[in-house]
Design a protein around this motif. Structure first.
Motif, short mmCIF file in Angstrom:
data_model
loop_
_atom_site.label_atom_id
_atom_site.label_comp_id
_atom_site.label_asym_id
_atom_site.label_seq_id
_atom_site.Cartn_x
_atom_site.Cartn_y
_atom_site.Cartn_z
N HIS A 44 0.83 -1.21 0.00
CA HIS A 44 0.00 0.00 0.00
C HIS A 44 0.86 1.26 0.00
O HIS A 44 0.55 2.24 -0.69
N GLN A 45 1.96 1.25 0.75
CA GLN A 45 2.87 2.39 0.76
C GLN A 45 3.48 2.62 -0.63
O GLN A 45 3.58 3.76 -1.09
N LEU A 46 3.90 1.54 -1.28
CA LEU A 46 4.47 1.66 -2.62
C LEU A 46 3.44 2.17 -3.62
O LEU A 46 3.75 3.00 -4.48
N LYS A 48 0.91 4.12 -2.99
CA LYS A 48 0.73 5.55 -2.74
C LYS A 48 1.88 6.36 -3.35
O LYS A 48 1.66 7.40 -3.95
N GLN A 49 3.10 5.84 -3.21
CA GLN A 49 4.25 6.53 -3.79
C GLN A 49 4.14 6.59 -5.32
O GLN A 49 4.44 7.62 -5.92
N CYS A 50 3.72 5.49 -5.92
CA CYS A 50 3.56 5.46 -7.38
C CYS A 50 2.50 6.46 -7.83
O CYS A 50 2.66 7.14 -8.85
N ARG A 51 1.41 6.56 -7.10
CA ARG A 51 0.38 7.51 -7.44
C ARG A 51 0.88 8.93 -7.32
O ARG A 51 0.52 9.80 -8.13
N ASN A 52 1.72 9.21 -6.33
CA ASN A 52 2.26 10.56 -6.16
C ASN A 52 3.21 10.92 -7.29
O ASN A 52 3.28 12.08 -7.71
N ILE A 53 3.95 9.96 -7.80
CA ILE A 53 4.88 10.20 -8.90
C ILE A 53 4.09 10.53 -10.17
O ILE A 53 4.47 11.40 -10.94
#
Length: 55
Positions: A44-46, A48-53
């Motif tokens: 889930h953390q990854l 979220k990071q991908c969505r932010n990128i």
């Protein structure tokens, strides 16, 4: 990746009860079992990071 795909994937993982043990080592050198909850949290953390990128 949509939440629907994630939920479907988690159901498949839960249904597949094959036993594989993994461990990490903590600060004191003790082996700590890697749990399903730990893997889900990291995924889930990854995500979220991908969505932010992307944004």
């Amino acid at each position: 990746m949509s939440d629907t795909i994630i939920k479907q994937s988690l159901k498949v993982l839960d249904a597949n009860k094959s036993l594989h043990n993994g461990y990490i080592v903590d600060e004191q050198g003790k082996e700590v079992p890697i749990t399903t909850a730990m893997v889900r949290t990291v995924c889930h953390q990854l995500l979220k990071q991908c969505r932010n990128i992307k944004n």
